[in-house]
Design a protein around this motif. Structure first.
Motif, PDB file in Angstrom:
ATOM      1  N   ASN A  32       0.829  -1.198   0.000  1.00 39.12           N
ATOM      2  CA  ASN A  32       0.000   0.000   0.000  1.00 39.12           C
ATOM      3  C   ASN A  32       0.865   1.250   0.000  1.00 39.12           C
ATOM      4  OD1 ASN A  32      -1.681   2.171   1.778  1.00 39.12           O
ATOM      5  ND2 ASN A  32      -2.999   0.963   0.434  1.00 39.12           N
ATOM      6  N   SER A  35       0.228   3.291   3.775  1.00 40.00           N
ATOM      7  CA  SER A  35       0.612   2.619   5.024  1.00 40.00           C
ATOM      8  C   SER A  35       1.945   1.890   4.924  1.00 40.00           C
ATOM      9  CB  SER A  35      -0.472   1.619   5.447  1.00 40.00           C
ATOM     10  OG  SER A  35      -0.482   0.503   4.574  1.00 40.00           O
ATOM     11  N   ARG A  88     -17.990  -4.488   0.141  1.00 41.48           N
ATOM     12  CA  ARG A  88     -17.005  -3.946   1.077  1.00 41.48           C
ATOM     13  C   ARG A  88     -16.036  -5.021   1.599  1.00 41.48           C
ATOM     14  NH1 ARG A  88     -15.969   0.634   3.811  1.00 41.48           N
ATOM     15  NH2 ARG A  88     -15.274   0.483   5.972  1.00 41.48           N
ATOM     16  N   ASP A 129      -8.896  -1.071  -0.863  1.00 42.45           N
ATOM     17  CA  ASP A 129      -8.555   0.056  -0.002  1.00 42.45           C
ATOM     18  C   ASP A 129      -7.920  -0.460   1.287  1.00 42.45           C
ATOM     19  OD1 ASP A 129      -8.620   2.615   1.293  1.00 42.45           O
ATOM     20  OD2 ASP A 129     -10.448   3.111   0.205  1.00 42.45           O
ATOM     21  N   ASP A 130      -7.021   0.315   1.841  1.00 43.94           N
ATOM     22  CA  ASP A 130      -6.368   0.010   3.120  1.00 43.94           C
ATOM     23  C   ASP A 130      -6.745   1.128   4.082  1.00 43.94           C
ATOM     24  OD1 ASP A 130      -4.609  -0.212   5.287  1.00 43.94           O
ATOM     25  OD2 ASP A 130      -2.895  -0.718   4.045  1.00 43.94           O
ATOM     26  N   GLU A 131      -7.367   0.766   5.203  1.00 49.84           N
ATOM     27  CA  GLU A 131      -7.792   1.815   6.141  1.00 49.84           C
ATOM     28  C   GLU A 131      -6.635   2.414   6.932  1.00 49.84           C
ATOM     29  OE1 GLU A 131      -9.384  -1.001   9.800  1.00 49.84           O
ATOM     30  OE2 GLU A 131     -10.816  -0.220   8.363  1.00 49.84           O
ATOM     31  N   GLY A 132      -5.422   1.930   6.712  1.00 46.80           N
ATOM     32  CA  GLY A 132      -4.243   2.573   7.277  1.00 46.80           C
ATOM     33  C   GLY A 132      -3.574   1.841   8.422  1.00 46.80           C
ATOM     34  N   GLY A 135      -6.452  -2.885   8.204  1.00 46.04           N
ATOM     35  CA  GLY A 135      -7.775  -3.287   7.722  1.00 46.04           C
ATOM     36  C   GLY A 135      -7.878  -3.109   6.218  1.00 46.04           C
ATOM     37  N   TYR A 137     -10.332  -3.495   2.847  1.00 41.37           N
ATOM     38  CA  TYR A 137     -11.720  -3.567   2.417  1.00 41.37           C
ATOM     39  C   TYR A 137     -11.802  -3.030   0.990  1.00 41.37           C
ATOM     40  CZ  TYR A 137     -11.914   1.459   3.357  1.00 41.37           C
ATOM     41  OH  TYR A 137     -11.684   2.810   3.342  1.00 41.37           O
ATOM     42  N   ASN A 139     -13.829  -0.176  -1.494  1.00 39.62           N
ATOM     43  CA  ASN A 139     -14.574   1.066  -1.411  1.00 39.62           C
ATOM     44  C   ASN A 139     -15.334   1.276  -2.724  1.00 39.62           C
ATOM     45  OD1 ASN A 139     -15.339   3.829  -1.018  1.00 39.62           O
ATOM     46  ND2 ASN A 139     -13.625   4.014   0.410  1.00 39.62           N
ATOM     47  N   ASN A 147      -4.418   5.534  -0.009  1.00 37.07           N
ATOM     48  CA  ASN A 147      -4.957   4.324   0.609  1.00 37.07           C
ATOM     49  C   ASN A 147      -5.455   3.340  -0.441  1.00 37.07           C
ATOM     50  OD1 ASN A 147      -4.527   5.350   3.153  1.00 37.07           O
ATOM     51  ND2 ASN A 147      -6.651   5.885   3.510  1.00 37.07           N
ATOM     52  N   GLN A 148      -5.763   3.831  -1.622  1.00 36.09           N
ATOM     53  CA  GLN A 148      -6.307   3.006  -2.705  1.00 36.09           C
ATOM     54  C   GLN A 148      -5.271   2.722  -3.796  1.00 36.09           C
ATOM     55  OE1 GLN A 148      -9.695   5.455  -3.851  1.00 36.09           O
ATOM     56  NE2 GLN A 148     -11.049   4.114  -2.696  1.00 36.09           N
TER      57      GLN A 148
END
Length: 151
Positions: A32, A35, A88, A129-132, A135, A137, A139, A147-148
């Motif tokens: 990513n 992150s 998601r 997507d990486d929530e940071g 996590g 998921y 989007n 993040n994407q």
């Protein structure tokens, strides 16, 4: 005549080279952009972002890219599981990862952008997507943020 023939043969080669995907069939890693975490999976189907160390659990963070005839890719790991985008939710499940042998939920378009690769699910159109903080998921929108984006 020779000049026209030269132009006619050069144009198809140009078109092929500009439509290339992220990679040919082979092993890849997805890191990513924001992150710095790698897309990883465990043998039970869980997917997360994690630090990867070469030589340690390489099965979990390496993915085998198999191209399909529709321009998408299967992302399968060393356990024979394919990356799945179910709106998601992102996870892995058993698959036949050979060319054109997966369902559309298990296929991803690898789209080159100026800030990295965008992984777009074939069935839903949702973006990986990486929530940071680990996590992972999908989007529904492409917000063109780090993040994407994956490298």
């Amino acid at each position: 005549m020779a000049k026209a023939l030269l132009v006619a043969t050069a144009v198809p080669a140009l078109l092929v080279s500009t439509s290339a995907a992220a990679s040919a069939d082979g092993w890849v890693t997805w890191k990513n952009q924001k992150s710095g975490l790698y897309l990883t999976a465990d043998s039970s189907g869980g997917v997360k972002g994690d630090w990867a160390m070469p030589g340690v659990n390489e099965t979990g963070y390496q993915w085998y890219d198999t191209s399909n005839s529709d321009g998408s890719y299967n992302e399968s790991n060393g356990w024979g599981m394919c990356l799945v985008g179910y709106y998601r939710q992102v996870y892995t499940e058993g698959c036949n990862s050979r060319r054109d042998q997966t369902n559309w939920w298990q296929r991803w378009y690898e789209i080159s952008t100026s800030s990295g690769w965008k992984l777009k699910n074939r069935q839903t159109g949702w973006i990986l997507d990486d929530e940071g903080h680990g996590g992972i998921y999908a989007n529904s929108g492409d917000y063109n943020n780090s993040n994407q984006r994956w490298k």
